[in-house]
Design a protein around this motif. Structure first.
Motif, PDB file in Angstrom:
ATOM      1  N   SER A   1      -8.567 -37.357 -22.711  1.00  0.00           N
ATOM      2  CA  SER A   1      -8.304 -37.803 -21.357  1.00  0.00           C
ATOM      3  C   SER A   1      -8.674 -36.715 -20.368  1.00  0.00           C
ATOM      4  O   SER A   1      -8.529 -35.535 -20.646  1.00  0.00           O
ATOM      5  N   VAL A   2      -9.123 -37.110 -19.213  1.00  0.00           N
ATOM      6  CA  VAL A   2      -9.541 -36.165 -18.195  1.00  0.00           C
ATOM      7  C   VAL A   2      -8.356 -35.748 -17.342  1.00  0.00           C
ATOM      8  O   VAL A   2      -8.085 -34.587 -17.148  1.00  0.00           O
ATOM      9  N   GLY A   3      -7.650 -36.738 -16.790  1.00  0.00           N
ATOM     10  CA  GLY A   3      -6.537 -36.452 -15.905  1.00  0.00           C
ATOM     11  C   GLY A   3      -5.230 -36.358 -16.660  1.00  0.00           C
ATOM     12  O   GLY A   3      -5.146 -36.631 -17.852  1.00  0.00           O
TER      13      GLY A   3
ATOM     14  N   ALA B   1      -8.079 -47.903 -24.245  1.00  0.00           N
ATOM     15  CA  ALA B   1      -8.386 -46.459 -24.217  1.00  0.00           C
ATOM     16  C   ALA B   1      -9.357 -46.122 -23.097  1.00  0.00           C
ATOM     17  O   ALA B   1      -9.188 -45.116 -22.390  1.00  0.00           O
ATOM     18  N   ALA B   2     -10.370 -46.957 -22.902  1.00  0.00           N
ATOM     19  CA  ALA B   2     -11.349 -46.709 -21.836  1.00  0.00           C
ATOM     20  C   ALA B   2     -10.703 -46.849 -20.460  1.00  0.00           C
ATOM     21  O   ALA B   2     -10.988 -46.060 -19.552  1.00  0.00           O
ATOM     22  N   MET B   3      -9.837 -47.841 -20.303  1.00  0.00           N
ATOM     23  CA  MET B   3      -9.147 -48.019 -19.017  1.00  0.00           C
ATOM     24  C   MET B   3      -8.230 -46.836 -18.734  1.00  0.00           C
ATOM     25  O   MET B   3      -8.166 -46.351 -17.606  1.00  0.00           O
ATOM     26  N   GLN B   4      -7.536 -46.362 -19.761  1.00  0.00           N
ATOM     27  CA  GLN B   4      -6.660 -45.211 -19.574  1.00  0.00           C
ATOM     28  C   GLN B   4      -7.478 -43.976 -19.205  1.00  0.00           C
ATOM     29  O   GLN B   4      -7.076 -43.198 -18.341  1.00  0.00           O
TER      30      GLN B   4
ATOM     31  N   ALA C   1      -9.066 -40.260 -15.098  1.00  0.00           N
ATOM     32  CA  ALA C   1     -10.152 -39.499 -14.477  1.00  0.00           C
ATOM     33  C   ALA C   1     -10.268 -39.789 -12.988  1.00  0.00           C
ATOM     34  O   ALA C   1     -11.034 -39.141 -12.286  1.00  0.00           O
ATOM     35  N   GLY C   2      -9.518 -40.780 -12.511  1.00  0.00           N
ATOM     36  CA  GLY C   2      -9.581 -41.134 -11.095  1.00  0.00           C
ATOM     37  C   GLY C   2     -10.752 -42.035 -10.748  1.00  0.00           C
ATOM     38  O   GLY C   2     -11.058 -42.225  -9.578  1.00  0.00           O
TER      39      GLY C   2
END
Length: 67
Positions: free
Chosen positions: A1-3, A23-26, A31-32
């Motif tokens: 995850s980025v954020g 997972a992609a939506m999260q 990531a904003g």
């Protein structure tokens, strides 16, 4: 995850996100890149407007330039 915050479960319609896309939506939320359409909805099955798509692409480009 980025954020730090990748929890999309706070949105009232998070259960409508397809299982394969969670997972992609999260990641995109953390990531904003995406935000909700309102304060408590994501509208994962709704159409994206041209403006929404442009904002998503702009945010993704900015994220990739910073990498």
């Amino acid at each position: 995850s980025v954020g730090e915050n990748t929890n999309i479960l706070s949105y009232s319609d998070a259960s409508k996100v397809s299982e394969y896309a969670i997972a992609a939506m999260q990641w995109a939320y953390g990531a904003g890149i995406i935000t909700g359409t309102t304060g408590d909805t994501l509208d994962p099955n709704g159409p994206a407007t041209r403006a929404q798509t442009a904002v998503i692409l702009h945010r993704l480009d900015a994220l990739l330039e910073g990498a």
